[in-house]
Every structure is written in structure tokens, then in C-alpha cells.
Design an enzyme around this catalytic site. Structure first.
Site, mmCIF file in Angstrom:
data_model
loop_
_atom_site.group_PDB
_atom_site.id
_atom_site.type_symbol
_atom_site.label_atom_id
_atom_site.label_comp_id
_atom_site.label_asym_id
_atom_site.label_seq_id
_atom_site.Cartn_x
_atom_site.Cartn_y
_atom_site.Cartn_z
ATOM 1 N N GLU A 151 2.865 0.240 -9.773
ATOM 2 C CA GLU A 151 3.869 0.362 -10.842
ATOM 3 C C GLU A 151 3.877 1.828 -11.239
ATOM 4 O O GLU A 151 2.919 2.318 -11.829
ATOM 5 C CB GLU A 151 3.496 -0.558 -12.005
ATOM 6 C CG GLU A 151 4.677 -0.859 -12.900
ATOM 7 C CD GLU A 151 4.725 0.029 -14.107
ATOM 8 O OE1 GLU A 151 5.416 1.080 -14.038
ATOM 9 O OE2 GLU A 151 4.083 -0.299 -15.109
ATOM 10 N N LYS A 188 -10.804 -0.060 -13.402
ATOM 11 C CA LYS A 188 -10.983 1.329 -13.834
ATOM 12 C C LYS A 188 -9.939 1.723 -14.888
ATOM 13 O O LYS A 188 -8.757 1.860 -14.584
ATOM 14 C CB LYS A 188 -10.873 2.298 -12.650
ATOM 15 C CG LYS A 188 -11.186 3.727 -13.101
ATOM 16 C CD LYS A 188 -10.614 4.751 -12.156
ATOM 17 C CE LYS A 188 -10.045 5.998 -12.759
ATOM 18 N NZ LYS A 188 -10.008 6.225 -14.159
ATOM 19 N N GLY A 219 0.554 4.165 -12.699
ATOM 20 C CA GLY A 219 0.359 5.581 -13.007
ATOM 21 C C GLY A 219 1.409 6.426 -12.319
ATOM 22 O O GLY A 219 2.546 5.987 -12.108
ATOM 23 N N SER A 220 1.002 7.621 -11.930
ATOM 24 C CA SER A 220 1.963 8.579 -11.378
ATOM 25 C C SER A 220 2.311 8.269 -9.921
ATOM 26 O O SER A 220 1.529 7.644 -9.204
ATOM 27 C CB SER A 220 1.382 9.991 -11.478
ATOM 28 O OG SER A 220 0.227 10.078 -10.682
ATOM 29 N N CYS A 275 6.517 4.333 -19.108
ATOM 30 C CA CYS A 275 7.070 4.471 -17.764
ATOM 31 C C CYS A 275 8.550 4.124 -17.722
ATOM 32 O O CYS A 275 9.299 4.666 -16.929
ATOM 33 C CB CYS A 275 6.289 3.610 -16.791
ATOM 34 S SG CYS A 275 6.077 1.926 -17.358
ATOM 35 N N VAL A 330 -0.298 9.809 -7.292
ATOM 36 C CA VAL A 330 -1.533 9.041 -7.103
ATOM 37 C C VAL A 330 -1.222 7.700 -6.432
ATOM 38 O O VAL A 330 -1.959 7.254 -5.546
ATOM 39 C CB VAL A 330 -2.286 8.854 -8.440
ATOM 40 C CG1 VAL A 330 -3.478 7.927 -8.262
ATOM 41 C CG2 VAL A 330 -2.750 10.201 -8.978
ATOM 42 N N GLY A 331 -0.112 7.089 -6.807
ATOM 43 C CA GLY A 331 0.286 5.826 -6.177
ATOM 44 C C GLY A 331 0.392 5.977 -4.668
ATOM 45 O O GLY A 331 -0.106 5.152 -3.898
ATOM 46 N N GLU A 377 9.865 12.886 -14.404
ATOM 47 C CA GLU A 377 9.371 12.097 -15.527
ATOM 48 C C GLU A 377 8.610 13.034 -16.465
ATOM 49 O O GLU A 377 7.604 13.632 -16.080
ATOM 50 C CB GLU A 377 8.441 11.014 -14.979
ATOM 51 C CG GLU A 377 8.024 10.019 -16.025
ATOM 52 C CD GLU A 377 7.180 8.897 -15.443
ATOM 53 O OE1 GLU A 377 6.339 9.172 -14.581
ATOM 54 O OE2 GLU A 377 7.354 7.750 -15.881
HETATM 55 P P1 NAP Z 1 -2.408 9.361 -12.945
HETATM 56 O O1 NAP Z 1 -3.119 10.583 -12.528
HETATM 57 O O2 NAP Z 1 -1.581 8.670 -11.949
HETATM 58 O O3 NAP Z 1 -3.505 8.375 -13.552
HETATM 59 C C1 NAP Z 1 -3.423 6.965 -13.563
HETATM 60 C C2 NAP Z 1 -4.771 6.371 -13.170
HETATM 61 O O4 NAP Z 1 -5.086 6.758 -11.831
HETATM 62 C C3 NAP Z 1 -5.932 6.861 -14.026
HETATM 63 O O5 NAP Z 1 -6.879 5.847 -14.191
HETATM 64 C C4 NAP Z 1 -6.473 7.991 -13.167
HETATM 65 O O6 NAP Z 1 -7.797 8.326 -13.462
HETATM 66 C C5 NAP Z 1 -6.355 7.404 -11.788
HETATM 67 N N1 NAP Z 1 -6.373 8.398 -10.726
HETATM 68 C C6 NAP Z 1 -6.139 9.731 -10.805
HETATM 69 N N2 NAP Z 1 -6.284 10.317 -9.603
HETATM 70 C C7 NAP Z 1 -6.625 9.334 -8.736
HETATM 71 C C8 NAP Z 1 -6.904 9.306 -7.342
HETATM 72 N N3 NAP Z 1 -6.864 10.391 -6.595
HETATM 73 N N4 NAP Z 1 -7.201 8.107 -6.778
HETATM 74 C C9 NAP Z 1 -7.220 6.983 -7.497
HETATM 75 N N5 NAP Z 1 -6.991 6.955 -8.838
HETATM 76 C C10 NAP Z 1 -6.682 8.110 -9.453
HETATM 77 O O7 NAP Z 1 -1.520 9.663 -14.196
HETATM 78 P P2 NAP Z 1 -1.867 10.725 -15.353
HETATM 79 O O8 NAP Z 1 -2.478 11.979 -14.833
HETATM 80 O O9 NAP Z 1 -2.627 10.018 -16.372
HETATM 81 O O10 NAP Z 1 -0.412 11.073 -15.828
HETATM 82 C C11 NAP Z 1 0.364 11.961 -15.045
HETATM 83 C C12 NAP Z 1 1.791 11.496 -15.014
HETATM 84 O O11 NAP Z 1 1.870 10.186 -14.469
HETATM 85 C C13 NAP Z 1 2.449 11.355 -16.359
HETATM 86 O O12 NAP Z 1 2.931 12.546 -16.849
HETATM 87 C C14 NAP Z 1 3.531 10.386 -16.055
HETATM 88 O O13 NAP Z 1 4.615 11.045 -15.491
HETATM 89 C C15 NAP Z 1 2.912 9.478 -15.036
HETATM 90 N N6 NAP Z 1 2.380 8.234 -15.640
HETATM 91 C C16 NAP Z 1 3.055 7.094 -15.413
HETATM 92 C C17 NAP Z 1 2.596 5.924 -15.988
HETATM 93 C C18 NAP Z 1 3.290 4.627 -15.794
HETATM 94 O O14 NAP Z 1 3.110 3.728 -16.617
HETATM 95 N N7 NAP Z 1 4.031 4.442 -14.730
HETATM 96 C C19 NAP Z 1 1.480 5.929 -16.807
HETATM 97 C C20 NAP Z 1 0.797 7.124 -16.995
HETATM 98 C C21 NAP Z 1 1.264 8.252 -16.396
HETATM 99 P P3 NAP Z 1 -8.056 9.462 -14.569
HETATM 100 O O15 NAP Z 1 -7.803 8.819 -15.846
HETATM 101 O O16 NAP Z 1 -9.443 9.861 -14.384
HETATM 102 O O17 NAP Z 1 -7.103 10.578 -14.255
#
Ligand code: NAP
Ligand code: MG
Length: 512
Positions: free
Chosen positions: A281, A205, A258-259, A315, A262-263, A412
Site C-alpha cells: 500500500e 515492524k 509506506g513509500s 497516503c 521502499v515498496g 507525494e
Molecule cells: P518509508 O521509508 O517507506 O517507511 C515505511 C516503513 O518501511 C518504515 O517502517 C520503515 O522503517 C521501513 N523501511 C524503510 N526502509 C526500508 C527498507 N530498505 N526495507 C524495508 N523496510 C524499510 O517511508 P518514510 O521514510 O517513513 O516516508 C517517506 C515518504 O513515504 C513520505 O514522505 C511519503 O511520501 C511516503 N509514505 C507513504 C505512506 C503511506 O501510507 N502510503 C506512509 C508513510 C510514508 P523506518 O521507520 O526505520 O524508516
């Protein structure tokens, strides 16, 4: 934009829509864009026939619409992946898996410019960066894991005289990966390459914000010759597709980037469903420590790249810079000058260093962090405002006079925002470096090798860079301490994440 983008929007009200279309990219290239879900080597509509728009963050305009998956599509993709694993992939030997991964890498090299341009269009990162860093890095990751395919093996363990014991490293079967939008092609490679190399099939995904290159790579997987069902790609929303993956009873492993929020929800979903293996991660708030004996010009340049690269959407971004007080003034002047000289704007322009933030939502989140920083008493040295009239650009932003209690020093921000502060002693700076919940990365700048090694050993971080920043290779492990994650990606360590160990105990004559 130099050229206008021609979009061929799908006809949403027809019962089916074309799952492939031609788009003229802003650099004049024509790209075949795939907009369906990729299941069993075909691009198909979602069961509900829903679609959603993907946006060019440099303009805020719609590029096209892609299929929106639901839990029903997850079921179909899992079924495809399970059949492919049981009927075919589990019997394909390592040499052949390696050949296919290398073939995929060849095709990505062939289409490098097109993939880079599509990444820039959908994500907003500078075309130069996509072409020079993201693509070569993703390709090298596929090649690196292609090399492991026929070198994954267990051990013979000596136990008793009348017993023969050996271990095997076996695939999990159906695996899944959920990735963010900041490095779509690289993150896809970090997950897909080891998953497939270890003999698993995958339901993948991408982020809803950047689905286009993942779908393009899916088409290349088919062209490379991967059997149907081995690779499946579902575009859609996290709380729907991602959540369905996390709680699916027939998915045996999820790898997530990701965040933190969600992790954690994925870990909970695993506990509440089938206890699938989870690797995470997550975020970071990485300290970058600069001593007075470092090469100042080099330290300034690396620190600059450490935070402002990829619009700060990294990240491991070095978002907390600690400078020894005797060189603080010199450092801050040079650092500020560099930040003021950043070329920000059209990501397809050859001189652009900083593109837009990924979305309006992220833009607003970053701006709100900047406001909080000001309210909590930090000094805004430069930036802190929108750049340009369209798209989601934010000027490079530097805060000074910060302390560890401030929100901008704890959370972050994921944007071009850095906090710079002073320190006097090693003990003080190490203590401050540890005052967050994160532990993804850290950096130290010094010419004193003893000090560099001692501090590197002290820092609670998955990666420590000495006199550099952001250097990651396919063969070096990456992952977080503390709340920055569970498990390691890349390198030989990644093989542990995508295999499970079986112990076989054979009786050679022990009598009951
Ligand atoms: P996110 O919500 O954690 O999204 C990462 C992935 O998880 C996306 O594919 C997202 O889908 C999916 N996701 C969202 N909600 C989910 C759920 N309930 N169950 C399973 N998967 C789910 O991150 P974001 O909203 O894009 O960014 C928010 C914050 O996360 C950023 O501001 C940053 O602080 C952090 N972040 C960290 C990293 C990293 O590399 N560690 C990368 C990106 C963001 P959708 O695309 O549909 O939301
Ligand atoms: Mg987009």
C-alpha cells in the site's frame, strides 16, 4: 505542552536495561511504556543490546529509548513465529482466534485513553483525533476480522462425475508487516487483524519514528492470551530490520505500507530470496474534483479535511483539488478562509486540529517541496512556512496557478500542502486527474448522480469518494491502482491477501 514530560531514560551503559518504564504523559496520565523487542511473549533486549531514541515531534525532545533490532533479532522472531505456527497456532480453530482478537479489542477499549495519549506523544497527532478516530477505527478493525475467523473456507468445485474436488484457504504460516508512522495503531490493526484472523503468525515492524503504541499493543496481545510467538514486534530501522524481513527465507508473506521506493525494494528482495507473497500500500497524489453544482460549503469542508487532516500525512490525501471554473473564485476564498482558521499547535490542547509533522526530516522535505513549487512558478496563496518555535509545525499551505508538469503536482508531499486549479470540461479534468503515476484515491463533488457514477467508473483509483473524503471502514477494501500498490487491505478482500488456496482433487473411480 501544558505539563512537562518526565522521561526516565534507560541507562544505556548497563549490560541490560529495563524494558518497561513509567512515563507521565502530557495529559497527566501515567503510562507503562515497553521498550524492548517483543519475542515469544517477552520484552527482551536486542542481541546487540543497541537502543535508539524516539522523539516527541511537538517538541523535538526525546521521549525514551527503545531496543534496536538487527537481522539477528529477525531470525529469533521468525523462529518464535515458526514454532508458534507449527506447534500451536495452526491447530487453534477459528472460534478461538476470533475470541482472542475480540479480547484484544476489549483491552484496547479499556486502555483507549492511554493508548491515544501515547500515540499523540510519539506521533504528534491531536489527542482528540487519536481518541475519537484512530483508536475506535483500530478497535473496530480487530473486531471485524475477529468475526471472519470462523468463516474462512474453500469451495466444492464440480468437475467430473468420478471426482471430488474442493479448495481450502490456508494460512501462509509466518507473515510479516512493515508499517509507516502516520497511523501507527490503525496500520498495525489493518495488518495484524487479518494476518492473525487467517491463522498466520506475525513478525511486525513499526516505524522507527513511532514504536511505542505497537509495543503497548504487543503487551495487550499477551494479556489477551495469544500464545507465545504468535505476535512478535521488532522496533528498529528500515534498511536493517525491514530489509532483513523482506529477504528472509522463512517469512512467507510481507505486507508493507509506506513509500514507493521502499515498496519496490521489498518486491525486489522477495524476487531475490524466496518469492514471498508481497502486498503493497504505497503513496498517492489523489485528485479531488469539485463541480459547480456541488454543495459548495460541504465541498469546501470535505476538501479541507481531505488534505489537512493528520497534518497532510495521509497516503490518500486530496492534494490536487480541481474546481470547475465558474465557482473557482468562490471556492478558493472559502477554502483559504478555512485553512487560515486551522488551530495548529500543542496536540494535547483540546482545540488543536493540526499537530506537527512527524520528524525534522519530513519537515525539511515538505519545506523543500514548497520551495520547488515557488521556483517552478506556482503561486503561494497562504502558508509555506514554519509555525511556532519548537517542534515540526508547518502552516497550512495552498498553491494556485499550477500545472501537471510541476513537481508539486507529481510528487507525494505528505504534508499540509495542496494545489488548487481550474477545469472547464469533464474530459479535461479526467485527463488531468490521470496524469500521475499514482492511483490510490480520488473524490468527486456533484449533485448529479449520473455524472458522479460515470466519473467514478472512469477514474483510475482504488477508492473514489463521492461528496465526501477519507471515509474508510474496516469492511471496505482499500488499496491502489497503478503505482499506488498491489493488493487490497480491509474487508473480505483482505482474506485473499493472507491466505493461499489449496486445491484437493480426489479420485472416486477414474481408471488409468
Ligand atoms: P518509508 O521509508 O517507506 O517507511 C515505511 C516503513 O518501511 C518504515 O517502517 C520503515 O522503517 C521501513 N523501511 C524503510 N526502509 C526500508 C527498507 N530498505 N526495507 C524495508 N523496510 C524499510 O517511508 P518514510 O521514510 O517513513 O516516508 C517517506 C515518504 O513515504 C513520505 O514522505 C511519503 O511520501 C511516503 N509514505 C507513504 C505512506 C503511506 O501510507 N502510503 C506512509 C508513510 C510514508 P523506518 O521507520 O526505520 O524508516
Ligand atoms: Mg516519535
Amino acid at each position: 505542552m501544558v505539563n512537562r514530560i518526565k522521561c526516565y531514560l534507560p541507562l544505556l551503559f548497563l549490560s541490560t536495561y529495563s524494558n518497561e518504564e513509567k512515563i507521565t504523559l502530557p495529559n497527566g496520565r501515567i503510562s507503562n511504556v515497553y521498550t524492548g523487542l517483543f519475542i515469544n511473549n517477552e520484552f527482551v533486549d536486542s542481541v546487540d543490546r543497541k537502543v535508539f531514541e524516539t522523539i516527541n515531534p511537538a517538541t523535538g525532545k526525546v521521549i525514551t529509548s527503545v531496543a534496536e533490532a538487527s537481522d539477528k533479532d529477525v531470525d529469533l522472531a521468525v523462529e518464535a513465529a515458526a514454532n508458534a505456527f507449527n506447534d500451536v497456532w495452526n491447530h487453534v480453530d477459528g472460534k478461538e482466534r476470533g475470541r482472542l482478537l475480540n479480547k484484544l479489542a476489549d483491552l484496547m477499549e479499556r486502555d483507549l485513553e492511554e493508548l491515544a495519549a501515547l500515540e499523540t506523544l510519539d506521533n504528534g497527532k491531536p489527542f482528540y483525533s487519536a481518541k475519537t478516530y484512530d483508536l475506535p477505527s483500530a478497535i473496530s478493525c480487530y473486531r471485524y476480522f475477529a468475526g471472519w475467523c470462523d468463516k474462512i473456507h474453500g469451495k466444492v468445485i464440480e468437475t467430473q462425475h468420478d471426482k471430488f474436488c474442493y479448495t481450502r484457504r490456508e494460512p501462509f504460516g509466518v507473515c510479516s508487516a512493515i508499517i509507516p508512522w502516520n497511523y501507527p495503531l490503525e496500520m498495525q490493526a489493518w495488518k495484524m487483524a487479518p494476518t492473525l484472523a487467517c491463522g498466520n503468525t506475525i513478525v511486525f515492524k513499526p516505524s522507527e519514528l513511532t514504536p511505542l503504541t505497537a509495543l503497548k499493543v504487543a503487551a495487550l496481545c499477551k494479556e489477551a492470551g495469544f500464545p507465545k510467538g504468535v505476535v512478535n514486534v521488532l522496533s528498529g530501522f528500515g534498511p536493517i530490520v525491514g530489509a532483513a524481513i523482506a529477504s528472509h527465507m522463512k517469512i512467507n508473506k510481507v505486507s508493507f505500507t509506506g513509500s514507493n521506493a521502499v515498496g519496490k525494494s521489498i518486491l525486489k528482495a522477495s524476487a531475490d530470496s524466496n518469492l514471498k507473497n508481497v502486498s503493497l500500500e504505497l503513496g498517492g497524489k489523489s485528485p479531488n474534483i469539485i463541480f459547480a453544482d456541488s454543495d459548495l460549503d460541504q465541498a469546501v469542508k470535505w476538501a479541507h479535511m481531505g488534505i489537512f487532516y493528520d497534518s497532510g500525512q495521509c497516503c490518500c490525501a486530496g492534494s490536487r483539488v480541481y474546481v470547475e471554473d465558474s465557482i473557482y473564485d468562490k471556492f478558493i476564498n472559502k477554502f483559504k478562509e478555512h485553512a487560515l482558521n486551522i488551530k495548529i499547535g500543542d496536540p494535547f490542547h483540546k482545540d488543536t486540529y493540526q499537530g506537527p509533522q512527524i520528524s525534522l526530516q519530513q519537515f525539511n522535505k515538505i519545506m523543500s517541496h514548497i520551495e520547488t513549487g515557488k521556483k517552478e512558478g506556482a503561486t503561494l496563496l497562504i502558508g509555506g512556512e514554519r509555525h511556532g518555535e519548537q517542534g515540526y509545525f508547518i502552516k497550512p499551505t495552498i498553491f494556485t496557478n499550477v500545472n501537471e508538469e510541476m513537481t508539486i503536482m507529481q510528487e507525494e508531499i505528505f504534508g499540509p500542502v495542496v494545489s488548487v486549479s481550474k477545469f472547464k470540461t469533464i474530459e479535461e479534468v479526467i485527463k488531468k486527474a490521470h496524469l500521475t503515476k499514482y492511483g490510490l484515491a480520488a473524490a468527486v463533488f456533484t449533485k448529479d448522480i449520473t455524472r458522479a457514477i460515470k466519473i467514478s467508473n472512469e477514474l483510475k483509483a482504488g477508492t473514489v469518494w463521492v461528496n465526501c473524503y477519507n471515509l474508510v471502514d474496516a469492511n471496505t477494501p482499500f488499496g491502489g491502482y497503478k503505482e499506488s500498490g498491489i493488493g487490497r487491505e480491509l474487508g473480505k478482500y483482505a482474506l485473499d491477501q493472507y491466505t493461499q488456496v489449496k486445491t484437493v482433487q480426489i479420485n472416486l473411480g477414474i481408471q488409468m
